[in-house]
Scaffold this motif. Structure first.
Motif, PDB file in Angstrom:
ATOM      1  N   ASP A  15      14.313 -10.606  51.272  1.00  0.00           N
ATOM      2  CA  ASP A  15      14.093  -9.669  52.382  1.00  0.00           C
ATOM      3  C   ASP A  15      15.317  -9.578  53.279  1.00  0.00           C
ATOM      4  O   ASP A  15      15.672  -8.505  53.757  1.00  0.00           O
ATOM      5  CB  ASP A  15      12.875 -10.092  53.199  1.00  0.00           C
ATOM      6  N   THR A  16      15.941 -10.712  53.534  1.00  0.00           N
ATOM      7  CA  THR A  16      17.108 -10.718  54.411  1.00  0.00           C
ATOM      8  C   THR A  16      18.259  -9.943  53.781  1.00  0.00           C
ATOM      9  O   THR A  16      18.957  -9.190  54.465  1.00  0.00           O
ATOM     10  CB  THR A  16      17.530 -12.169  54.714  1.00  0.00           C
ATOM     11  N   TYR A  19      17.537  -6.389  54.214  1.00  0.00           N
ATOM     12  CA  TYR A  19      17.746  -6.095  55.634  1.00  0.00           C
ATOM     13  C   TYR A  19      19.239  -5.981  55.953  1.00  0.00           C
ATOM     14  O   TYR A  19      19.668  -5.090  56.692  1.00  0.00           O
ATOM     15  CB  TYR A  19      17.081  -7.182  56.477  1.00  0.00           C
ATOM     16  N   SER A  23      21.132  -2.670  57.392  1.00  0.00           N
ATOM     17  CA  SER A  23      21.752  -2.632  58.706  1.00  0.00           C
ATOM     18  C   SER A  23      23.277  -2.763  58.657  1.00  0.00           C
ATOM     19  O   SER A  23      23.913  -3.057  59.664  1.00  0.00           O
ATOM     20  CB  SER A  23      21.146  -3.712  59.593  1.00  0.00           C
TER      21      SER A  23
END
Lengths: 120, 120
Positions: A15-16, A19, A23
DNA sequence: ATAGCGGGCTGGAGTAACTTCAGGTCAAGG
DNA sequence: CCTTGACCTGAAGTTACTCCAGCCCGCTAT
């Protein structure tokens, strides 16, 4: 490389990583025809570096800045070098913080031992 | 002691101290008749410890647990001791993480230097 | 060939730990 | 009396994730 492999290698969660891509902390990752991310070795190495920087407390806006420089090319190497040197200094500060905490814990633990010793 | 003094002493921000009281990370602070918080020396010392634990990465749920034990009395000292020992071990792990990051940075910096040296 | 996996995708909601803000009280100084 | 400074509260905002529902795809056992 698949996302799960990069997660295992870098220490970031799947998930990171997604992410981070969303971003702008890492360059856009190439996709296979089924839409899955196909990481290059360079992508994986970059994310591993980010993981290490994050774990040692680099603020994400610095990481974002650093990522921008990285994507701009080799001309930004002096500035990137400067950022990494600055982070090295932050590592020293963290090291100090940890040592101070160790001392404080030793002090508290000694006090606990005195109290426990007394009551027995 | 006033909140601003405790903030200066402990290294926590005034807002963080109020937040810690609200969320049970420190015992309820006595109030003056005008409603201002009147910290005892023990309150201040406790918050300083929390600050140190926070800065070295103790999860707040552990801090909350620890705070609960603290408020229960001396009977909980063995368990508090256990928590602090556990945190000591975490400090070692952090120390390792920092050292690994240092090595990685040294590696990157050397590479930058090679690139810069080549081009000049 | 089809049903069930495992692994990946997305957009969006949820969470932790603060941080900031609007609006208000109170004591002291000019 | 009015302002200034330090403090108060409840609530909204922020950061950096983290989790979730719902879906696609390729594989393999039936």
């Amino acid at each position: 490389m698949r996302i799960s492999e990069v997660a295992a290698k870098s220490g970031l969660s799947i998930d990171t990583i997604r992410y981070y891509e969303k971003s702008g902390l890492c360059p856009p990752i190439a996709r296979g025809r089924d839409g899955t991310r196909q990481f290059t070795a360079e992508n994986a190495e970059w994310l591993t570096l980010l993981s290490s920087l994050r774990d040692t407390g680099m603020p994400t806006k610095d990481m974002r800045h650093f990522a921008g420089l990285y994507q701009t090319g080799d001309a930004t190497i002096p500035e990137r070098k400067h950022l990494l040197l600055e982070h090295s200094r932050r590592l020293e500060a963290r090291h100090e913080t940890i040592n101070r905490c160790k001392a404080l814990l030793a002090h508290k633990l000694a006090r606990y031992d005195r109290i426990l010793g007394q009551s027995s």
